[in-house]
Design a protein around this motif. Structure first.
Motif, PDB file in Angstrom:
ATOM      1  N   PRO A  55       0.825  -1.209   0.000  1.00 36.49           N
ATOM      2  CA  PRO A  55       0.000   0.000   0.000  1.00 36.49           C
ATOM      3  C   PRO A  55       0.862   1.263   0.000  1.00 36.49           C
ATOM      4  O   PRO A  55       1.802   1.383   0.791  1.00 36.49           O
ATOM      5  N   ASP A  56       0.562   2.167  -0.914  1.00 34.41           N
ATOM      6  CA  ASP A  56       1.246   3.460  -1.037  1.00 34.41           C
ATOM      7  C   ASP A  56       2.712   3.332  -1.436  1.00 34.41           C
ATOM      8  O   ASP A  56       3.483   4.292  -1.319  1.00 34.41           O
ATOM      9  N   ARG A  57       3.110   2.190  -1.940  1.00 32.35           N
ATOM     10  CA  ARG A  57       4.493   2.035  -2.403  1.00 32.35           C
ATOM     11  C   ARG A  57       4.693   2.829  -3.693  1.00 32.35           C
ATOM     12  O   ARG A  57       3.861   2.786  -4.601  1.00 32.35           O
ATOM     13  N   GLU A  58       5.799   3.539  -3.779  1.00 34.39           N
ATOM     14  CA  GLU A  58       6.120   4.293  -4.982  1.00 34.39           C
ATOM     15  C   GLU A  58       7.134   3.512  -5.817  1.00 34.39           C
ATOM     16  O   GLU A  58       8.042   2.881  -5.273  1.00 34.39           O
ATOM     17  N   ARG A  97       2.287   5.618  -7.632  1.00 33.63           N
ATOM     18  CA  ARG A  97       2.055   5.089  -6.296  1.00 33.63           C
ATOM     19  C   ARG A  97       0.996   3.991  -6.371  1.00 33.63           C
ATOM     20  O   ARG A  97      -0.084   4.196  -6.924  1.00 33.63           O
ATOM     21  N   ALA A  98       1.311   2.809  -5.852  1.00 37.15           N
ATOM     22  CA  ALA A  98       0.352   1.696  -5.817  1.00 37.15           C
ATOM     23  C   ALA A  98      -0.709   1.994  -4.763  1.00 37.15           C
ATOM     24  O   ALA A  98      -0.377   2.318  -3.619  1.00 37.15           O
ATOM     25  N   ILE A  99      -1.990   1.897  -5.146  1.00 41.84           N
ATOM     26  CA  ILE A  99      -3.047   2.284  -4.202  1.00 41.84           C
ATOM     27  C   ILE A  99      -4.024   1.164  -3.852  1.00 41.84           C
ATOM     28  O   ILE A  99      -4.627   1.183  -2.792  1.00 41.84           O
ATOM     29  N   LYS A 100      -4.187   0.179  -4.729  1.00 45.31           N
ATOM     30  CA  LYS A 100      -5.198  -0.855  -4.450  1.00 45.31           C
ATOM     31  C   LYS A 100      -4.789  -2.163  -5.083  1.00 45.31           C
ATOM     32  O   LYS A 100      -4.476  -2.217  -6.271  1.00 45.31           O
ATOM     33  N   GLU A 123      -3.882  -1.356  -8.824  1.00 45.84           N
ATOM     34  CA  GLU A 123      -4.155  -0.057  -9.423  1.00 45.84           C
ATOM     35  C   GLU A 123      -3.149   0.967  -8.887  1.00 45.84           C
ATOM     36  O   GLU A 123      -2.545   0.750  -7.832  1.00 45.84           O
ATOM     37  N   TYR A 124      -2.996   2.068  -9.606  1.00 47.11           N
ATOM     38  CA  TYR A 124      -2.005   3.070  -9.218  1.00 47.11           C
ATOM     39  C   TYR A 124      -2.480   4.468  -9.583  1.00 47.11           C
ATOM     40  O   TYR A 124      -3.455   4.642 -10.332  1.00 47.11           O
ATOM     41  N   ILE A 125      -1.774   5.458  -9.068  1.00 45.44           N
ATOM     42  CA  ILE A 125      -1.977   6.842  -9.466  1.00 45.44           C
ATOM     43  C   ILE A 125      -0.607   7.459  -9.756  1.00 45.44           C
ATOM     44  O   ILE A 125       0.396   7.059  -9.142  1.00 45.44           O
ATOM     45  N   VAL A 148       2.475  10.051  -9.549  1.00 44.92           N
ATOM     46  CA  VAL A 148       3.002  10.876  -8.465  1.00 44.92           C
ATOM     47  C   VAL A 148       3.543  12.183  -9.063  1.00 44.92           C
ATOM     48  O   VAL A 148       4.349  12.141 -10.001  1.00 44.92           O
TER      49      VAL A 148
END
Length: 378
Positions: A343-346, A359-362, A374-376, A378
């Motif tokens: 979780p929240d790994r960049e 950033r990994a989010i799910k 899934e990711y967003i 940064v």
């Protein structure tokens, strides 16, 4: 006599066992559909049942059944049994049948799963001290609840497709190779020259312009490709909206394991569809049959790297990029090696054009062989 306790050195959860316990354990392992599960998960199920198989209740076939959590056992058959849906018809002769009621064991699983989902640790009660710390236990309990709990229903109707065939590539690295047109991936940071790397997109597949997808990729024997990355024709057995079953008599050069990634395409197509293996079994005549679940109808090859708290970067590793598709309610995601997601790994990924920090989010899905998340940006 069936319930008389007997010292059992092979039971890793309790010191004593019984004929009744071992029989229920055998039934419940079968009802958990073991041939569709990784061997490690089957071992965990057997250990779990060493402790909790006793919660199953065997009752005479003459006893009125409940609405759920019921399995019908025919004492004159060599099969474990089958899910039983109550009807007005009576079981005759009643002495030939038994019903296994799994209500209590389903309640136990639900209680343990609820605690894990709240961040609490259930009591081990004789199980291995780290049993509930395994990263696959939540998935295991969900599977068991589905297998032994409320009677499951098939989500999609399957259509027989005997006679058709599909090209099949197995494994993340092999799939990434063919998504890239049967060539080694070139990261944007490795490309030297005044012009950006030329690429073309055909139906979601990416390849260098020099590689003709309609000729070179389909004809492996006539092209210079890495012999470690092969695809092969498999027979299409049946298909539904959620997946398909495929069969092969010859799997030389390919290894299929439950939880692996599989890419398939029609022999005359150029779009690889991404799937995961849900079950695997031997078929008549020495063939191998696998069931696969769809992940995405299109995907692209990428490479990614991680970095630690000291900003030390890893080497680039192959991965698969899943695009956002609103019609399928699919978010943009990455399919990478098992253990990549936190979780929240960049991390960075390179699609051949540019290096992107995300950033990994799910976590969408994880198996013994890959993480899909899934990711967003940064």
């Amino acid at each position: 006599m069936a319930t008389a306790p007997v010292p059992d050195a092979l039971n890793s959860a309790v010191p004593e066992s019984s004929v009744d316990l071992v029989y229920k354990q055998a039934l419940l392992v079968d009802f958990a559909d073991p041939y569709h599960l990784p061997s490690r998960m089957v071992a965990l199920i057997q250990h779990y049942l060493n402790r909790w198989a006793k919660l199953g209740k065997l009752v005479p076939g003459s006893q009125p059944p409940g609405k759920n959590c019921q399995f019908l056992i025919d004492l004159e058959s060599d099969k474990a049994g089958e899910l039983f849906v109550p009807t007005e018809a009576t079981l005759a002769p009643a002495e030939r049948y038994r019903l296994l009621d799994t209500t209590d064991i389903a309640r136990k699983i639900h209680s343990q799963l609820s605690k894990l989902q709240k961040g609490e640790q259930p009591a081990t009660d004789g199980l291995h001290s780290d049993f509930f710390e395994s990263d696959m236990i939540k998935d295991l309990l969900k599977r068991l609840l589905s297998s032994w709990g409320v009677n499951p229903k098939r989500t999609f109707q399957r259509t027989e497709r005997n006679g058709d065939s599909v090209d099949v590539a197995i494994g993340l690295q092999t799939i990434a190779y063919w998504l890239n047109g049967g060539t080694d991936f070139v990261a944007s940071s490795d490309f030297v020259g005044p012009m950006p790397q030329q690429r073309t997109q055909l139906g979601g597949r990416y390849a260098t312009v020099e590689n003709d997808l309609n000729d070179g990729v389909a004809e492996q024997a006539g092209a210079s490709h890495n012999p470690d990355f092969v695809y092969a024709p498999w027979e299409l057995v049946d298909e539904s909206a959620g997946g398909m079953a495929i069969r092969s008599q010859h799997v030389s050069g390919q290894q299929a394991r439950v939880g692996d990634l599989v890419a398939v395409r029609t022999p005359d197509g150029n779009t690889w569809e991404i799937n995961t293996i849900r079950w695997l079994k031997s078929a008549p005549g020495g063939a191998i049959e696998i069931g696969i679940k769809r992940i995405s109808p299109v995907a692209g090859a990428i490479v990614y790297k991680t970095f630690d708290e000291n900003h030390r970067e890893s080497e680039f590793l192959p991965a698969i990029h899943v695009p956002e598709m609103g019609a399928l309610n699919q978010k943009a995601g990455i399919i990478a090696y098992k253990g990549t997601f936190r979780p929240d790994r960049e991390l960075f990924y390179d699609d051949g054009y540019r290096l992107i920090r995300i950033r990994a989010i799910k976590l969408v899905e994880t198996t013994a062989h890959f993480d899909h998340f899934e990711y967003i940006p940064v």
